[in-house]
Design an enzyme around this catalytic site. Structure first.
Site, PDB file in Angstrom:
ATOM      1  N   ARG A 136      37.578  36.286  42.942  1.00 21.43           N
ATOM      2  CA  ARG A 136      36.480  35.424  42.519  1.00 21.43           C
ATOM      3  C   ARG A 136      36.340  34.085  43.234  1.00 21.43           C
ATOM      4  NH1 ARG A 136      38.138  36.648  36.495  1.00 21.43           N
ATOM      5  NH2 ARG A 136      40.079  36.855  37.663  1.00 21.43           N
ATOM      6  N   ASP A 192      51.824  58.966  38.182  1.00 19.40           N
ATOM      7  CA  ASP A 192      51.755  60.318  37.620  1.00 19.40           C
ATOM      8  C   ASP A 192      53.020  61.040  38.064  1.00 19.40           C
ATOM      9  OD1 ASP A 192      50.749  62.837  36.612  1.00 19.40           O
ATOM     10  OD2 ASP A 192      48.717  62.067  36.908  1.00 19.40           O
ATOM     11  N   THR A 199      50.909  41.493  35.663  1.00 20.48           N
ATOM     12  CA  THR A 199      50.990  40.075  35.284  1.00 20.48           C
ATOM     13  C   THR A 199      50.303  39.799  33.943  1.00 20.48           C
ATOM     14  OG1 THR A 199      49.154  39.746  36.803  1.00 20.48           O
ATOM     15  CG2 THR A 199      51.310  39.040  37.558  1.00 20.48           C
TER      16      THR A 199
HETATM   17  O1  C5P Z   1      39.290  37.356  41.135  1.00 18.91           O
HETATM   18  P1  C5P Z   1      40.770  37.282  41.330  1.00 18.91           P
HETATM   19  O2  C5P Z   1      41.201  36.463  42.520  1.00 18.91           O
HETATM   20  O3  C5P Z   1      41.511  36.899  40.057  1.00 18.91           O
HETATM   21  O4  C5P Z   1      41.181  38.798  41.668  1.00 18.91           O
HETATM   22  C1  C5P Z   1      42.507  39.185  41.818  1.00 18.91           C
HETATM   23  C2  C5P Z   1      42.577  40.622  42.212  1.00 18.91           C
HETATM   24  O5  C5P Z   1      43.956  40.994  42.260  1.00 18.91           O
HETATM   25  C3  C5P Z   1      41.903  41.582  41.222  1.00 18.91           C
HETATM   26  O6  C5P Z   1      41.383  42.667  41.995  1.00 18.91           O
HETATM   27  C4  C5P Z   1      43.037  42.058  40.355  1.00 18.91           C
HETATM   28  O7  C5P Z   1      42.854  43.382  39.887  1.00 18.91           O
HETATM   29  C5  C5P Z   1      44.206  42.029  41.325  1.00 18.91           C
HETATM   30  N1  C5P Z   1      45.511  41.873  40.707  1.00 18.91           N
HETATM   31  C6  C5P Z   1      45.859  40.776  39.928  1.00 18.91           C
HETATM   32  N2  C5P Z   1      47.097  40.699  39.371  1.00 18.91           N
HETATM   33  C7  C5P Z   1      47.991  41.667  39.581  1.00 18.91           C
HETATM   34  C8  C5P Z   1      47.663  42.772  40.369  1.00 18.91           C
HETATM   35  C9  C5P Z   1      46.388  42.831  40.930  1.00 18.91           C
HETATM   36  O8  C5P Z   1      45.070  39.869  39.742  1.00 18.91           O
HETATM   37  N3  C5P Z   1      49.198  41.573  39.063  1.00 18.91           N
END
Ligand code: C5P
Length: 239
Positions: free
Chosen positions: A214, A64, A123
């Site tokens: 996860r 912001d 990403t």
């Molecule tokens: O379940 P998982 O291991 O995919 O979760 C990855 C975490 O990292 C989530 O909270 C997601 O929002 C975060 N994240 C991501 N990629 C990014 C930034 C954050 O997966 N570029």
């Protein structure tokens, strides 16, 4: 080595989050709370999770005008987060305001200064998505440019994929903090993450912290999954 894993508690359900945090507390280094959890549970929910005693990464990705981001940061500092983040796309003045607000508010509240890090390029965006919003150049070059800008504004580091880590480390130096999501141990599903790396592999690529959701939270036994990851990171040959 201190455990570098922050487990992502991506749920709006406070009881489920507390239960998960309690189960994995002795096998991870910290807990990550993002927009889903915080919008459902607010500061009170953050305080309950912080009660587990582990460092908290508040993944709220502020973006912001500088004055508003500074105010948002002053509002969360009393919760004593260990890591906070903003979007580098908010620009230099916004990142500088974030840094200054975090430091001043931490001093005023008698808490440790948090690491303030930047999100560079999500990403989920590829080169075509970036071009559609008027950003030219490959995503990797844009991520490197924004990482350098974040460093020059006094930020502590960035969130980046394992694939970008080596490039950003080379550009931004050894003291820059790299927080890497998209981690998948060989025994877990990749879910919707397209560019994944194993935990030890990401650390070898230069990560300082790993964000893992996860593979731990949806495992049949989350504590066991977290312990397996910690053991993998402790193996000889791991960083
Ligand atoms: O379940 P998982 O291991 O995919 O979760 C990855 C975490 O990292 C989530 O909270 C997601 O929002 C975060 N994240 C991501 N990629 C990014 C930034 C954050 O997966 N570029």
């Amino acid at each position: 080595m201190a455990n570098p894993v922050y487990v992502a508690l991506d749920t709006p359900d406070i009881e489920q989050a507390v239960d998960l945090a309690t189960q994995v507390a002795d096998a991870v280094g910290g807990l990550k709370l993002g927009l889903e959890f915080v919008n459902a549970n607010g500061p009170e929910g953050i305080r309950r999770i912080a009660g587990c005693g582990l460092p908290i990464f508040l993944d709220l990705k502020f973006h912001d005008i500088p004055n508003t981001v500074a105010g948002a940061i002053r509002a969360v500092i009393p919760l004593a987060p260990r890591i906070l983040n903003v979007h580098a796309g908010g620009g230099a003045a916004m990142m500088t305001a974030a840094r200054d607000a975090a430091d001043a508010a931490a001093k005023a509240h008698g808490v440790s200064k948090p690491l303030v890090i930047a999100v560079t390029v999500l990403t989920s965006l590829d080169g075509d998505d970036l071009a559609a919003v008027g950003q030219n150049g490959p995503a990797a070059a844009q991520a490197r440019r924004l990482a350098l800008l974040a460093r020059d504004c006094g930020l502590d580091g960035v969130v980046c994929s394992a694939r970008e880590a080596g490039d950003i480390r080379a550009a931004c130096g050894p003291d820059f903090t790299l927080v890497v999501p998209g981690i998948r141990p060989s025994w877990s599903a990749s879910d919707d993450q397209k560019r994944v790396a194993g935990p030890a592999e990401a650390m070898r690529d230069g990560a300082n912290y790993l964000v893992i959701g996860r593979p731990i939270t949806e495992a049949p036994d989350p504590a066991d999954a977290a312990r397996r990851i910690a053991a993998e990171l402790d193996e000889p040959g791991a960083p």
